[in-house]
Design a protein around this motif. Structure first.
Motif, mmCIF file in Angstrom:
data_model
loop_
_atom_site.group_PDB
_atom_site.id
_atom_site.type_symbol
_atom_site.label_atom_id
_atom_site.label_comp_id
_atom_site.label_asym_id
_atom_site.label_seq_id
_atom_site.Cartn_x
_atom_site.Cartn_y
_atom_site.Cartn_z
ATOM 1 N N ASP A 1 23.370 47.530 38.345
ATOM 2 C CA ASP A 1 23.340 48.899 37.841
ATOM 3 C C ASP A 1 24.477 49.180 36.864
ATOM 4 O OD1 ASP A 1 25.545 49.009 39.483
ATOM 5 O OD2 ASP A 1 24.779 50.579 40.798
ATOM 6 N N GLY A 2 25.253 48.143 36.523
ATOM 7 C CA GLY A 2 26.351 48.289 35.579
ATOM 8 C C GLY A 2 27.683 48.625 36.208
ATOM 9 N N GLY A 3 27.714 48.837 37.520
ATOM 10 C CA GLY A 3 28.956 49.180 38.203
ATOM 11 C C GLY A 3 29.838 47.975 38.455
ATOM 12 N N ARG A 4 31.065 48.242 38.895
ATOM 13 C CA ARG A 4 32.029 47.198 39.167
ATOM 14 C C ARG A 4 31.675 46.468 40.459
ATOM 15 N NH1 ARG A 4 37.807 46.067 38.619
ATOM 16 N NH2 ARG A 4 38.012 47.722 37.086
ATOM 17 N N GLY A 5 31.628 45.156 40.381
ATOM 18 C CA GLY A 5 31.355 44.330 41.548
ATOM 19 C C GLY A 5 32.612 43.668 42.061
ATOM 20 N N ARG A 6 32.427 42.608 42.801
ATOM 21 C CA ARG A 6 33.542 41.881 43.414
ATOM 22 C C ARG A 6 34.497 41.324 42.374
ATOM 23 N NH1 ARG A 6 33.375 37.713 48.160
ATOM 24 N NH2 ARG A 6 35.304 36.555 47.813
ATOM 25 N N VAL A 7 35.793 41.420 42.680
ATOM 26 C CA VAL A 7 36.819 40.816 41.821
ATOM 27 C C VAL A 7 36.658 39.295 41.836
ATOM 28 C CG1 VAL A 7 39.292 40.382 41.614
ATOM 29 C CG2 VAL A 7 38.465 42.700 42.078
ATOM 30 N N ILE A 8 36.894 38.670 40.698
ATOM 31 C CA ILE A 8 36.851 37.210 40.601
ATOM 32 C C ILE A 8 38.260 36.718 40.306
ATOM 33 C CG2 ILE A 8 36.146 37.365 38.169
ATOM 34 C CD1 ILE A 8 34.652 34.696 38.561
ATOM 35 N N THR A 9 38.692 35.675 40.998
ATOM 36 C CA THR A 9 40.080 35.232 40.907
ATOM 37 C C THR A 9 40.197 33.855 40.263
ATOM 38 O OG1 THR A 9 39.968 34.341 43.162
ATOM 39 C CG2 THR A 9 40.798 36.587 42.899
ATOM 40 N N LEU A 10 41.335 33.638 39.613
ATOM 41 C CA LEU A 10 41.623 32.375 38.945
ATOM 42 C C LEU A 10 42.111 31.336 39.948
ATOM 43 C CD1 LEU A 10 42.121 30.671 36.348
ATOM 44 C CD2 LEU A 10 44.405 31.716 36.261
ATOM 45 N N VAL A 11 41.518 30.150 39.906
ATOM 46 C CA VAL A 11 41.972 29.029 40.723
ATOM 47 C C VAL A 11 42.024 27.793 39.832
ATOM 48 C CG1 VAL A 11 41.000 29.951 42.864
ATOM 49 C CG2 VAL A 11 39.626 28.408 41.455
ATOM 50 N N SER A 12 42.692 26.767 40.295
ATOM 51 C CA SER A 12 42.748 25.521 39.542
ATOM 52 C C SER A 12 41.552 24.638 39.904
ATOM 53 C CB SER A 12 44.052 24.771 39.853
ATOM 54 O OG SER A 12 44.028 24.279 41.184
ATOM 55 N N ARG A 13 41.272 23.702 39.034
ATOM 56 C CA ARG A 13 40.188 22.749 39.323
ATOM 57 C C ARG A 13 40.509 21.939 40.583
ATOM 58 N NH1 ARG A 13 35.958 20.189 36.778
ATOM 59 N NH2 ARG A 13 36.182 21.536 34.965
ATOM 60 N N ASP A 14 41.788 21.610 40.785
ATOM 61 C CA ASP A 14 42.175 20.874 41.993
ATOM 62 C C ASP A 14 41.847 21.668 43.252
ATOM 63 O OD1 ASP A 14 43.079 18.724 40.544
ATOM 64 O OD2 ASP A 14 45.192 19.337 40.595
ATOM 65 N N GLU A 15 42.057 22.974 43.199
ATOM 66 C CA GLU A 15 41.732 23.804 44.360
ATOM 67 C C GLU A 15 40.236 23.813 44.635
ATOM 68 O OE1 GLU A 15 45.069 27.286 44.576
ATOM 69 O OE2 GLU A 15 43.813 27.247 42.767
ATOM 70 N N LEU A 16 39.435 23.886 43.592
ATOM 71 C CA LEU A 16 37.981 23.842 43.778
ATOM 72 C C LEU A 16 37.550 22.480 44.314
ATOM 73 C CD1 LEU A 16 36.664 25.725 40.604
ATOM 74 C CD2 LEU A 16 36.621 26.513 42.969
ATOM 75 N N ASN A 17 38.168 21.419 43.809
ATOM 76 C CA ASN A 17 37.834 20.090 44.296
ATOM 77 C C ASN A 17 38.189 19.933 45.768
ATOM 78 O OD1 ASN A 17 36.940 19.380 41.762
ATOM 79 N ND2 ASN A 17 38.844 18.343 41.172
ATOM 80 N N ALA A 18 39.270 20.616 46.192
ATOM 81 C CA ALA A 18 39.671 20.542 47.596
ATOM 82 C C ALA A 18 38.682 21.268 48.493
ATOM 83 C CB ALA A 18 41.071 21.139 47.764
#
Length: 211
Positions: A79-96
């Motif tokens: 509906d165009g409203g604000r949704g969940r905040v998205i946060t910055l992580v490193s690729r190493d953190e995602l790989n973990a």
């Protein structure tokens, strides 16, 4: 602030008010290159906040007028409203979290994003996007060239000084055979870079701080 204002100020420093040595099209071309150089040094000089429609998967690209991704803020609801905040992580953190994260099932809401400095226009999201959903992002856009002296400069007025110095630097030319011209060019280039560096320090000093 129009291109004519910047060029008039540059002509005063160049002592060429009657356009004997440099014509207007030449100085206008250098003004445009100065805009781009400022944005290269200070990507925030032309930062844009926009709702980006995501491609399916993890890899995302800023709009065509952008040259560098800066940050992602939050999901945008249907509906165009604000949704969940998205946060910055490193690729190493995602790989973990999961070594197979790029191949995970697509979702309509993203939790994290990661960046790769070797691909400034791109960023990646997790979980992968189903495609068609949106994120609010910040990105550095390319400035629009001034087509004529009456065109508005596509940067804030605070960059008037650096633009004047850039025009003078290009006018005197770093490859000039005239020693005085070469010295003048170096002086204006130094002033250009110093002004942008000082602005960076000023921005850092006046940035909002959590107490």
């Amino acid at each position: 602030m129009q291109a004519s204002d910047i060029i008039a100020s540059a002509r005063i420093l160049l002592t060429d008010p009657d356009k004997v040595r440099w014509d207007d099209p030449t100085l206008l071309r250098w003004l445009n290159s100065g805009q781009r150089q400022i944005c290269a040094v200070r990507p925030d000089a032309k930062s844009v906040r926009a709702d980006l429609v995501l491609a399916a998967g993890v890899e995302q690209t800023v709009p065509a007028n952008g040259w560098k991704f800066l940050s992602a803020l939050h999901n945008v609801r249907s509906d165009g409203g604000r949704g969940r905040v998205i946060t910055l992580v490193s690729r190493d953190e995602l790989n973990a979290i999961d070594v197979s994260w790029p191949a995970a099932t697509g979702q309509a809401e993203q939790k994290h994003y990661t960046v790769d400095e070797d691909n400034p226009r791109m960023f990646e999201v997790w979980p992968p996007s189903v495609g068609g959903n949106k994120l609010r992002i910040n990105y550095a856009a390319l400035p629009v060239d001034c087509a004529a002296l009456s065109s508005d400069v596509d940067l804030s007025d605070v960059y008037e000084g650096p633009l004047v110095d850039w025009i003078c630097y290009r006018a005197y030319g770093p490859d000039s055979d005239d020693t005085q011209d070469a010295t003048r060019a170096a002086t204006h280039l130094s002033a250009f870079m110093t002004a942008l560096g000082v602005k960076s320090q000023s921005d850092a000093a006046t940035a909002p701080k959590r107490k």
